[in-house]
Structures are given as structure tokens and as C-alpha cells.
Scaffold this active site. Structure first.
Site, PDB file in Angstrom:
ATOM      1  CG  MET A  12      33.683  72.634   9.281  1.00 30.59           C
ATOM      2  SD  MET A  12      31.621  72.204   9.820  1.00 30.59           S
ATOM      3  CE  MET A  12      31.795  70.374   9.462  1.00 30.59           C
ATOM      4  CG  ASN A  43      24.787  79.795   9.311  1.00 27.51           C
ATOM      5  OD1 ASN A  43      24.180  78.446   9.641  1.00 27.51           O
ATOM      6  ND2 ASN A  43      25.481  80.471   9.278  1.00 27.51           N
ATOM      7  CG  ASN A 182      25.382  94.281   9.719  1.00 30.67           C
ATOM      8  OD1 ASN A 182      26.374  95.040   8.573  1.00 30.67           O
ATOM      9  ND2 ASN A 182      27.254  92.850   9.697  1.00 30.67           N
ATOM     10  CG  ASP A 239      29.238  82.353  18.510  1.00 32.96           C
ATOM     11  OD1 ASP A 239      28.858  83.386  18.296  1.00 32.96           O
ATOM     12  OD2 ASP A 239      29.825  81.384  18.779  1.00 32.96           O
ATOM     13  CG  ASP A 245      23.163  84.258   8.504  1.00 40.24           C
ATOM     14  OD1 ASP A 245      23.342  84.903   7.665  1.00 40.24           O
ATOM     15  OD2 ASP A 245      24.214  83.653   8.720  1.00 40.24           O
TER      16      ASP A 245
HETATM   17  O1  RIB Z   1      26.889  84.625   9.505  1.00 40.56           O
HETATM   18  C1  RIB Z   1      27.417  83.624   9.287  1.00 40.56           C
HETATM   19  C2  RIB Z   1      28.354  82.495   8.866  1.00 40.56           C
HETATM   20  O2  RIB Z   1      29.709  83.404   7.556  1.00 40.56           O
HETATM   21  C3  RIB Z   1      29.481  82.315   9.388  1.00 40.56           C
HETATM   22  O3  RIB Z   1      28.405  80.807   9.529  1.00 40.56           O
HETATM   23  C4  RIB Z   1      30.153  81.170   8.174  1.00 40.56           C
HETATM   24  O4  RIB Z   1      30.250  80.071   7.603  1.00 40.56           O
HETATM   25  C5  RIB Z   1      30.056  82.292   7.483  1.00 40.56           C
HETATM   26  O5  RIB Z   1      29.825  82.794   6.255  1.00 40.56           O
END
Ligand code: RIB
Length: 294
Positions: A12, A43, A182, A239, A245
Site C-alpha cells: 500500500m 504494479n 533505470n 507523479d 513498472d
Molecule cells: O515502483 C514503484 C513502487 O515502488 C511503488 O508502488 C512502491 O510500492 C514501491 O514498491
């Protein structure tokens, strides 16, 4: 046959939006707070499912209220959660600060993710029956290695996002078909800050690498060919959480659909560009129709 299996974390995300991130020892007043489902594994699963993949998530959530919300969020996006176990204790959480440019800093508390130390027969069978396995480094390394080995032994292609970055045992990289760091992770793993040099170095350990470069696109390199840079669409980011992901999840779908690599990378870049224009990790991931339209 499940197309894409994801062995990874579910968190979360507790996100504070602020004009400027605080320095250590400093307090700043932020703009907004959001609670958004995230976790690098979840994600990637959501991104792949929304992009049209047949996706199975392997991992764990806690028996707290976040666990139910995280499972429900995955299911709403069409992810199969049959192998997402509920364990005693808290779910994983990510404590995120997003600044006015959309850049973020993240502290992850593993919670339930930390209990995934080994795979059972069900998990191994699911991986063996998949076309592609997506891995990151937010689960204990023992499970990541076991997953990669199981996939490799069955000829299942593996994509590893080496984040949070850490030294990678050769036993793991031997089972990776595509590494997607990255530029910071690539520098950390290779010792080279120049992405081309980093890619060349990493090709000594894996057959292909995509180094994501944020707004500058990505660099693709495969053994025996020269690295090629692909641009990203120009957009204004609000953002960037989950952009990498989104890139990996949609890239996996394109590769599973046997699209040529340049087309697959362009598709993934379009999806990531859509993601950064909206707040939140999984909440901001685009659906296939949106990616096609972009
Ligand atoms: O890559 C982004 C993710 O990294 C976020 O959603 C957070 O949960 C971390 O795991």
C-alpha cells in the site's frame, strides 16, 4: 496457459505530495495525501493486465485491511490472485514523497512480502506454465532466485527489474533474459554512469538490457548488436511513481504478443508517458485502448 506470471511485491503506497521534498531533519508542509495500491510486482501485474495480458500474481499480502484492498485492486484490473497468499501480520507499505516535478523518494517496509522466502509446488507449476515471468527485488532474494531458476529450466522467458538495487548473485543473472534497470540501478550494477558503457558491461551477464532513462526514453542493447536509444513521448509529469513498472508490464505484453522489439519499446514508452501524467502508482496505469490511441 497463463501468459504472464509476476513473482513480486504488493504494497500500500502512502503518498505525500509536496512542492519540495524535506531534507533530513527538516519539516515541510505538503499539499495532499493519498493511499494508493502499489508495490513493484503488483504494479507490473496491473500494467500488464490493463494492457491486455493474461496475468497471474504470485506473492503475499497481510491479514490487515490493506491486504483486502490490495487484492481487490488487482482483481479489478483483471489480475488472477489465486497465488497471492494472505499471511498473518501487516501488508507491505511504501512511504513515498512526490515533489512538484513529479519525482519521488520511497521507503518500503516489506511486511507480508518478506514472508515469501520460498515457492510451493503451485507457484512452481504456474511459473513453468507461463510464457513470461516478471521479477523485481522487493521479495526475499531466495524466492526471486527460485522463481528465475524454475522459469529458466522450463524455457520461460524472464524479465528482471533490479529494484531496489542490490548486488545480484550470478546464479540469478544466469536465468535472466532481459534486465530492465533505470540509469541509477544500471550504474550501481555496472560501475559505469554512462548508460552505453553500463549496457555493454551488463551484456556480459545477461543477453539483453533495457536501461530506462525517464523523460529521455530508454537504451536497448542485446548481445552482438549496438545499443539503440528510443525516445519517450514529451509530456508533463505530475507523479513518476510506477512509471518504470508500467513500462515493464506493458513491454511484457508486447513481447508475449511477439511484437518486434522497437515496436514493443515504443508501446511501453507510450504507456509510461500516460502513467506519469496522473497521480498514484497502479491507479495511473493506462488500459490497452488508451495506449493504442496514444
Ligand atoms: O515502483 C514503484 C513502487 O515502488 C511503488 O508502488 C512502491 O510500492 C514501491 O514498491
Amino acid at each position: 496457459m497463463t501468459g504472464i506470471a509476476v513473482l513480486g511485491s504488493t504494497n500500500m503506497d502512502l503518498v505525500a505530495y509536496t512542492e519540495r521534498a524535506p531534507r533530513l531533519g527538516e519539516t515541510v508542509t505538503g499539499r495532499e495525501f493519498r493511499t494508493v495500491p502499489g508495490g513493484k510486482g503488483a504494479n507490473q501485474a496491473v500494467a500488464a493486465a490493463r494492457a491486455g495480458g493474461d496475468v497471474l500474481m504470485i506473492g503475499a499480502v497481510g491479514d490487515d485491511p490493506y491486504g483486502d484492498l490490495l487484492r481487490a485492486g488487482l482483481e479489478r484490473s483483471g489480475v488472477d490472485t489465486g497465488l497471492l497468499h494472505t499471511v498473518e501480520g501487516p501488508s507491505g507499505t511504501a512511504h513515498i514523497v512526490v515533489d512538484g516535478t513529479g519525482a519521488n523518494a520511497i521507503v518500503v517496509i516489506p511486511g507480508a512480502n518478506g514472508t515469501v522466502t520460498a515457492l510451493g509446488p503451485g507457484e512452481m507449476a504456474a511459473i513453468a506454465g507461463a510464457e513470461l515471468l516478471l521479477l523485481q527485488l522487493e521479495l526475499p532474494l531466495s524466492a526471486v532466485i527460485e522463481g528465475a531458476r524454475t522459469a529458466h529450466a522450463q524455457g520461460v522467458r524472464t524479465i528482471l527489474t533490479p529494484s531496489p538495487v542490490q548486488p545480484l548473485p550470478p546464479g540469478l543473472l544466469d536465468c535472466v533474459d532481459l534486465l530492465v534497470p533505470n540509469e541509477h540501478e544500471a550504474a550501481e550494477l555496472s560501475g559505469f554512469t554512462d548508460p552505453r558503457a553500463a549496457a555493454q558491461h551488463l551484456l556480459g551477464r545477461v543477453p539483453a538490457v533495457v536501461i530506462t532513462l525517464g523523460a529521455r526514453g530508454c537504451l536497448y542493447a542485446a548481445r552482438g548488436t549496438d545499443p539503440v536509444r528510443f525516445p519517450a513521448p514529451e509530456v508533463t509529469a505530475v507523479d513518476t511513481t510506477g512509471a518504470g513498472d508500467t513500462f515493464v508490464g506493458t513491454l511484457a505484453v508486447a513481447l508475449a504478443e511477439r511484437r518486434p522489439v522497437p515496436k514493443a519499446l515504443a508501446w511501453a514508452a507510450s504507456a509510461a508517458a500516460l502513467c506519469v501524467q496522473r497521480p498514484g502508482a497502479s491507479a495511473s496505469m493506462p488500459y490497452r485502448t488508451e495506449i493504442e490511441a496514444a
